[in-house]
Design an enzyme around this catalytic site. Structure first.
Site, mmCIF file in Angstrom:
data_model
loop_
_atom_site.group_PDB
_atom_site.id
_atom_site.type_symbol
_atom_site.label_atom_id
_atom_site.label_comp_id
_atom_site.label_asym_id
_atom_site.label_seq_id
_atom_site.Cartn_x
_atom_site.Cartn_y
_atom_site.Cartn_z
ATOM 1 N N GLY A 75 29.174 -9.262 15.390
ATOM 2 C CA GLY A 75 28.714 -9.637 14.047
ATOM 3 C C GLY A 75 27.495 -8.829 13.649
ATOM 4 O O GLY A 75 26.369 -9.339 13.682
ATOM 5 N N TYR A 76 27.705 -7.587 13.294
ATOM 6 C CA TYR A 76 26.613 -6.720 12.840
ATOM 7 C C TYR A 76 26.713 -6.495 11.325
ATOM 8 O O TYR A 76 25.858 -6.895 10.568
ATOM 9 C CB TYR A 76 26.677 -5.352 13.544
ATOM 10 C CG TYR A 76 26.056 -5.257 14.915
ATOM 11 C CD1 TYR A 76 25.936 -6.354 15.751
ATOM 12 C CD2 TYR A 76 25.591 -4.037 15.392
ATOM 13 C CE1 TYR A 76 25.376 -6.244 17.018
ATOM 14 C CE2 TYR A 76 25.017 -3.912 16.652
ATOM 15 C CZ TYR A 76 24.915 -5.012 17.460
ATOM 16 O OH TYR A 76 24.359 -4.887 18.699
ATOM 17 N N SER A 111 35.863 -7.072 13.703
ATOM 18 C CA SER A 111 37.144 -6.866 14.382
ATOM 19 C C SER A 111 37.435 -8.022 15.327
ATOM 20 O O SER A 111 36.562 -8.445 16.094
ATOM 21 C CB SER A 111 37.123 -5.574 15.202
ATOM 22 O OG SER A 111 36.799 -4.491 14.384
ATOM 23 N N GLU A 147 28.580 0.762 22.659
ATOM 24 C CA GLU A 147 29.731 0.867 21.749
ATOM 25 C C GLU A 147 30.129 2.332 21.562
ATOM 26 O O GLU A 147 31.306 2.682 21.609
ATOM 27 C CB GLU A 147 29.404 0.242 20.390
ATOM 28 C CG GLU A 147 30.572 0.367 19.403
ATOM 29 C CD GLU A 147 30.325 -0.323 18.063
ATOM 30 O OE1 GLU A 147 29.157 -0.447 17.655
ATOM 31 O OE2 GLU A 147 31.313 -0.720 17.433
#
Ligand SMILES: Cc1cc2nc3c(=O)[nH]c(=O)nc-3n(C[C@H](O)[C@H](O)[C@H](O)COP(=O)(O)OP(=O)(O)OC[C@H]3O[C@@H](n4cnc5c(N)ncnc54)[C@H](O)[C@@H]3O)c2cc1C
Length: 399
Positions: A131-132, A165, A248
């Site tokens: 949740g960015y 996602s 990431e």
């Protein structure tokens, strides 16, 4: 530089190869659970596959032994990843847990958080989402506005995330929230862990151009999160967020997916006809394949630099940005070449019986485009490479 494996590594490679030969499920070959429709059955199969790979000891091998890893050096995991590609094994569903939040908790989490979350990540008992991004806060992530107020022993979260996602099947979210609206924007952010079943969360899937709902909008209305779910210091979430972002980039820079796509492209070119002869006899196709082969090989060598840095415990530098940029753009070009070889048949999707390779190429093409944007766009990676790698002047940024 010696690029060959040691005798021990070769023995390990044989062991992994033999295990995959016995265990890769035939029906799920090439299936990547983070792409495509997230139906329940597919998710359950993907979780079962991850459990099996973990039971064999091939997941998160570099994690410390007390948290379920083997403290193995990065070569072993690299060999496993390479062999997975060779065997056309299905993807691992819990990648955001294994490669992003897991390593972040090992470095920045409390002992209690590590004990609570890490085993469930490895076992695929809990799937994580990130949740960015928010509407208006993507590349300029530090401008995010989702608020978390401290009330007693809890954060009360209100706001919205977007492009999340896998949120529709995730059990938990690692999330950036604004905890001090008066501080300069990078300093008032905290990094918290949210149970996706908490009251007040609404997940609304967004259909991507692939036709599948891969990502989502997530709304928070007075969502209560225990203070114990804070990772790192209050208002210092930016430090923790960057640690996750680095992992990431490493994950997205994985060359294995690109090598797999290239193998699939070669297989396709060998099996298709173009202008009445094998596509591989067409000079234009041959030239394109040769060009791509060189670029895939160069990408692998570039990735070895990153590997060497990791093995020698050197600071990571900008290699992850270089590799993220190169692999994601190359994936897109590989899929585009496949569509060109297929001509008018190329765009037939998975539902059409006449589609080549079960209609995966249009999906590969569109999904690859998304990954050029996700995890920091190509332009943002170029800024990082220019400023931090080449020492060029920083572009002016809004304060
Ligand atoms: C497939 C996919 C999956 C994703 N999954 C997630 C997820 O799970 N969780 C999550 O939080 N987010 C996720 N995202 C969101 C992703 O991180 C953002 O889309 C990305 O950071 C870009 O932000 P934006 O979309 O707001 O575009 P913007 O930041 O508005 O950018 C628009 C354009 O401007 C360019 N630009 C912006 N700033 C600069 C600059 N300083 N210099 C040069 N060019 C610039 C960009 O390169 C881009 O071309 C996903 C995105 C995709 C495509």
């Amino acid at each position: 530089m010696d690029l060959s494996y040691t005798p021990e590594e070769l023995a390990f490679q044989r062991e992994v190869r033999a295990w995959l030969k016995r265990n890769v499920p035939k029906h799920d070959r090439r299936d990547n659970p983070v792409e495509g429709a997230p139906d329940k059955e597919r998710i359950a199969r993907a979780k079962a596959w991850q459990r099996k790979v973990h039971a064999a000891g091939y997941v998160a091998m570099g994690w410390p032994t007390e948290y379920g890893g083997q403290g193995a050096d990065v070569m072993r995991q690299t060999i496993v990843n390479e062999e997975m590609v060779r065997a056309r094994a299905p993807g691992i569903i819990g990648m955001m847990g294994i490669q992003m939040v897991g390593p972040t908790l090992i470095a920045h989490g409390t002992e209690e958080q590590r004990r609570q979350y890490l085993p469930k990540i490895l076992e695929a008992d809990e799937i994580w989402c990130q949740g960015y991004s928010e509407p208006g806060s993507g590349s300029d992530l530090a401008s995010l506005r989702t608020r978390a107020e401290i009330v007693g022993d809890e954060f009360v979260v209100n706001g919205q995330k977007i492009w999340t996602s896998g949120a529709q099947y995730a059990d938990r979210m690692f999330c950036l929230v604004r905890t001090d609206p008066d501080a300069p924007k990078h300093r008032g952010i905290s990094y918290i862990l949210i149970d996706m079943k908490s009251p007040g969360i609404t997940v609304r899937p967004l259909v991507q151009m692939t036709g599948d709902p891969g990502f989502n909008e997530v709304f928070f209305e007075d969502v209560r999160v225990p203070r114990a779910n804070l990772v790192g210091q209050l208002n210092d979430g930016w430090t923790v967020a960057n640690a996750t972002l680095f992992h990431e980039r490493n994950m997205l820079a994985s060359t294995t997916r690109t090598q797999q796509l290239f193998q699939n492209l070669l297989r396709l070119a060998r099996s298709r006809k173009r202008n009445g002869r094998a596509a591989t006899d067409d000079p234009l196709v041959r030239q394109r394949l040769a060009d791509l082969a060189i670029r895939v090989e160069t990408m692998k060598l570039e990735a070895f630099r990153q590997l060497t840095d990791a093995l020698r415990k050197r600071p990571p530098g900008i290699n992850a940005s270089v590799n993220k940029l190169v692999t994601c753009e190359l994936n897109h070009q590989l899929a585009r070449s496949a569509l060109e070889i297929l001509g008018d048949y190329g765009w037939l999707g998975k539902k059409d019986a006449r589609a080549a390779d079960e209609g995966t190429w249009p999906n590969d093409y569109m999904f690859a485009l998304g990954l050029i944007i996700g995890g920091g766009t190509a332009q943002v990676q170029k800024n990082i490479i220019a400023e931090r790698g080449l020492g060029m002047p920083r572009e002016p940024r809004p304060s």
